[in-house]
Design an enzyme around this catalytic site. Structure first.
Site, PDB file in Angstrom:
ATOM      1  N   ASP A  15      68.183  31.158  11.314  1.00 54.18           N
ATOM      2  CA  ASP A  15      67.596  30.350  12.388  1.00 54.18           C
ATOM      3  C   ASP A  15      66.131  30.735  12.652  1.00 54.18           C
ATOM      4  O   ASP A  15      65.827  31.897  12.891  1.00 54.18           O
ATOM      5  CB  ASP A  15      68.423  30.553  13.666  1.00 54.18           C
ATOM      6  CG  ASP A  15      68.160  29.497  14.725  1.00 54.18           C
ATOM      7  OD1 ASP A  15      66.994  29.100  14.910  1.00 54.18           O
ATOM      8  OD2 ASP A  15      69.125  29.073  15.387  1.00 54.18           O
ATOM      9  N   THR A  50      67.271  23.630  17.160  1.00 50.66           N
ATOM     10  CA  THR A  50      68.386  24.240  16.434  1.00 50.66           C
ATOM     11  C   THR A  50      69.581  23.313  16.241  1.00 50.66           C
ATOM     12  O   THR A  50      70.020  23.075  15.105  1.00 50.66           O
ATOM     13  CB  THR A  50      68.839  25.517  17.167  1.00 50.66           C
ATOM     14  OG1 THR A  50      67.753  26.437  17.189  1.00 50.66           O
ATOM     15  CG2 THR A  50      70.034  26.157  16.472  1.00 50.66           C
ATOM     16  N   ASP A 173      65.116  33.689  14.856  1.00 51.10           N
ATOM     17  CA  ASP A 173      64.751  32.843  15.996  1.00 51.10           C
ATOM     18  C   ASP A 173      64.549  33.668  17.269  1.00 51.10           C
ATOM     19  O   ASP A 173      63.567  33.478  17.986  1.00 51.10           O
ATOM     20  CB  ASP A 173      65.839  31.793  16.220  1.00 51.10           C
ATOM     21  CG  ASP A 173      65.497  30.811  17.326  1.00 51.10           C
ATOM     22  OD1 ASP A 173      64.590  29.984  17.139  1.00 51.10           O
ATOM     23  OD2 ASP A 173      66.142  30.866  18.387  1.00 51.10           O
ATOM     24  N   HIS A 177      61.003  33.944  19.256  1.00 53.01           N
ATOM     25  CA  HIS A 177      60.821  33.483  20.640  1.00 53.01           C
ATOM     26  C   HIS A 177      60.267  34.596  21.535  1.00 53.01           C
ATOM     27  O   HIS A 177      59.285  34.401  22.249  1.00 53.01           O
ATOM     28  CB  HIS A 177      62.172  33.024  21.223  1.00 53.01           C
ATOM     29  CG  HIS A 177      62.540  31.625  20.898  1.00 53.01           C
ATOM     30  ND1 HIS A 177      61.791  30.540  21.298  1.00 53.01           N
ATOM     31  CD2 HIS A 177      63.605  31.111  20.227  1.00 53.01           C
ATOM     32  CE1 HIS A 177      62.369  29.427  20.882  1.00 53.01           C
ATOM     33  NE2 HIS A 177      63.469  29.752  20.224  1.00 53.01           N
ATOM     34  N   ASP A 220      66.521  26.038   9.972  1.00 51.93           N
ATOM     35  CA  ASP A 220      66.542  24.797  10.748  1.00 51.93           C
ATOM     36  C   ASP A 220      65.164  24.366  11.233  1.00 51.93           C
ATOM     37  O   ASP A 220      64.881  23.188  11.356  1.00 51.93           O
ATOM     38  CB  ASP A 220      67.488  24.944  11.952  1.00 51.93           C
ATOM     39  CG  ASP A 220      67.204  26.192  12.792  1.00 51.93           C
ATOM     40  OD1 ASP A 220      66.431  27.068  12.341  1.00 51.93           O
ATOM     41  OD2 ASP A 220      67.770  26.298  13.892  1.00 51.93           O
ATOM     42  N   HIS A 221      64.298  25.329  11.513  1.00 53.19           N
ATOM     43  CA  HIS A 221      62.973  25.023  12.055  1.00 53.19           C
ATOM     44  C   HIS A 221      62.113  26.265  11.961  1.00 53.19           C
ATOM     45  O   HIS A 221      62.614  27.370  11.716  1.00 53.19           O
ATOM     46  CB  HIS A 221      63.066  24.582  13.526  1.00 53.19           C
ATOM     47  CG  HIS A 221      63.747  25.584  14.406  1.00 53.19           C
ATOM     48  ND1 HIS A 221      63.160  26.795  14.761  1.00 53.19           N
ATOM     49  CD2 HIS A 221      64.980  25.603  14.983  1.00 53.19           C
ATOM     50  CE1 HIS A 221      64.001  27.492  15.503  1.00 53.19           C
ATOM     51  NE2 HIS A 221      65.123  26.798  15.649  1.00 53.19           N
ATOM     52  N   HIS A 318      59.475  26.254  19.351  1.00 55.44           N
ATOM     53  CA  HIS A 318      59.547  25.239  18.292  1.00 55.44           C
ATOM     54  C   HIS A 318      60.038  23.946  18.914  1.00 55.44           C
ATOM     55  O   HIS A 318      60.433  23.913  20.079  1.00 55.44           O
ATOM     56  CB  HIS A 318      60.491  25.701  17.183  1.00 55.44           C
ATOM     57  CG  HIS A 318      61.833  26.131  17.702  1.00 55.44           C
ATOM     58  ND1 HIS A 318      62.883  25.255  17.871  1.00 55.44           N
ATOM     59  CD2 HIS A 318      62.280  27.334  18.147  1.00 55.44           C
ATOM     60  CE1 HIS A 318      63.918  25.910  18.384  1.00 55.44           C
ATOM     61  NE2 HIS A 318      63.582  27.172  18.561  1.00 55.44           N
TER      62      HIS A 318
END
Length: 380
Positions: A15, A50, A173, A177, A220-221, A318
């Site tokens: 992620d 996500t 992820d 963040h 995913d991103h 994101h």
């Protein structure tokens, strides 16, 4: 394909793994995958969040077409707010359209397994993968245990063995963040994940049929930096009687009261560092706006900006337009069905579903992706 010729595929999603993390940080195993397999940059679907994108990877449909249009959104038909933080809502199969690859496969007699993939613990069309883990069941498997679980699934007797295994890891992820993509903490996280992927590949190499297993590592991103100085106020520009609710900041989706869409649009039009559209006028290249769950007016901030009246974000986030390179993600693949040492052109993530269907030798459902877009990376 004869039983003895059967190939297996493991796809891992890390992620928030930006496409250029291997250029920024040390990733010897992912570099090895590029040298011995396929390397590419993959574009997420809009919004680059996500839940929408993991379900896109599973279905081959844009979020606008499968219904998970954001991590949170308003569903007018049931008068409920979908939110990934509310399991009583997001576990409802009602919200999930399309046909995940595990259902397509099982309809055609192919066993599948997932380890925490979005949607796989929900009875979509009344079905689950052959083997799956419930995300709500705690304690969750550690990352090392997830690696071991994938190998364990592949060690099952052939008649019980899943031909597709889809595994999800929440990082990088979290660190992206909390600390931002350019941070020592994210560097350390990337290093740990690279080691885990190496251990997964080494586990696959202990199998008696190791030469029949494909490994795909993707995401995913991406992730980019944001700050309190870069916000686009939305609610303060609107009269409260014009809208029922505002959901999200990337994009901000504004659900208008009847007859107030034009008023909202006019009040927000011309906003610097962001684009504002009525739902029906969202540009075609975003593939967004036909679904009833999309707000009547949406605000899409420029990279690094948030559409909000109050900054509540971590340093990294994101959700931006997938054309921004910071939102794009890693793609690595190696195994018998992929070329060696091949750098493919960038492609859309809706193509993962038809790729998996091809690798499994099954007939895909009708989707937004196209195998021809990525056929060049295949060995045969």
């Amino acid at each position: 394909m004869q039983a003895g010729d059967k190939h297996y595929t493991v796809i891992v999603s890390l992620d928030g793994f930006r496409w250029d993390y291997p250029e920024m940080y040390s990733t010897p195993f992912l570099d090895s995958m590029a040298a011995h397999g396929v390397k590419a940059v993959m574009k997420p679907s809009f919004p680059s969040k996500t839940f929408p994108n993991h379900y896109t990877l599973a279905t081959g449909l844009y979020p606008d077409h499968h219904g998970i249009v954001a991590n949170s959104f308003w569903d007018e038909q049931t008068r409920r707010r979908y939110s990934l933080g509310d399991r009583s809502i997001c576990d409802d199969p009602y919200f999930y359209g399309g046909e995940p690859i595990w259902i397509t496969a099982q309809k055609q007699g192919v066993k599948t397994a997932t380890v925490y993939w979005v949607g796989s613990d929900i009875p979509i069309q009344g079905q689950h993968p052959t083997y799956y883990e419930r995300y709500t069941q705690t304690p969750r498997l550690t990352y090392a245990e997830r690696v071991a679980r994938v190998v364990e699934l592949l060690r099952m007797p052939e008649e019980e063995r899943p031909q597709l295994v889809m595994a999800y890891f929440e990082d990088p992820d979290h660190d992206g963040h909390v600390y931002g993509p350019h941070s020592p903490e994210t560097r350390q996280c990337i290093t740990r994940l690279d080691v885990l992927m190496k251990e997964l590949w080494e586990g696959i190499q202990t199998l008696p049929y190791k030469d029949k297993v494909n490994l795909i590592v993707t995401s995913d991103h991406g992730m980019t930096e944001v700050s309190p100085e870069r916000i686009l106020p939305v609610a303060s520009r609107l009269k409260p009687e014009w809208y029922e609710r505002i959901d999200g900041d990337l994009p901000a989706m504004i659900y208008a009261q009847e007859g107030c869409q034009d008023s909202i649009f006019r009040a927000l039009q011309g906003m610097r560092h962001g684009r504002v559209w009525k739902k029906q006028d969202i540009p075609a290249d975003l593939h967004f706006g036909s679904n009833a769950r999309v707000g009547d007016v949406i605000v899409v901030p420029d990279l690094g900006w948030l559409a909000t009246d109050q900054f509540k974000s971590h340093p990294g986030t994101h959700g931006f337009d997938p054309e921004y390179s910071d939102m794009q993600v890693i793609f690595r693949a190696q195994g018998p069905d992929f070329k060696q040492g091949y750098e493919a052109r960038s492609f859309r993530n809706v193509c993962i579903y038809p790729l998996l269907a091809h690798l499994l030798g099954i007939q895909p459902a009708s989707v937004d992706g196209n195998l021809d877009e990525i056929r060049d990376m295949l060995a045969r």
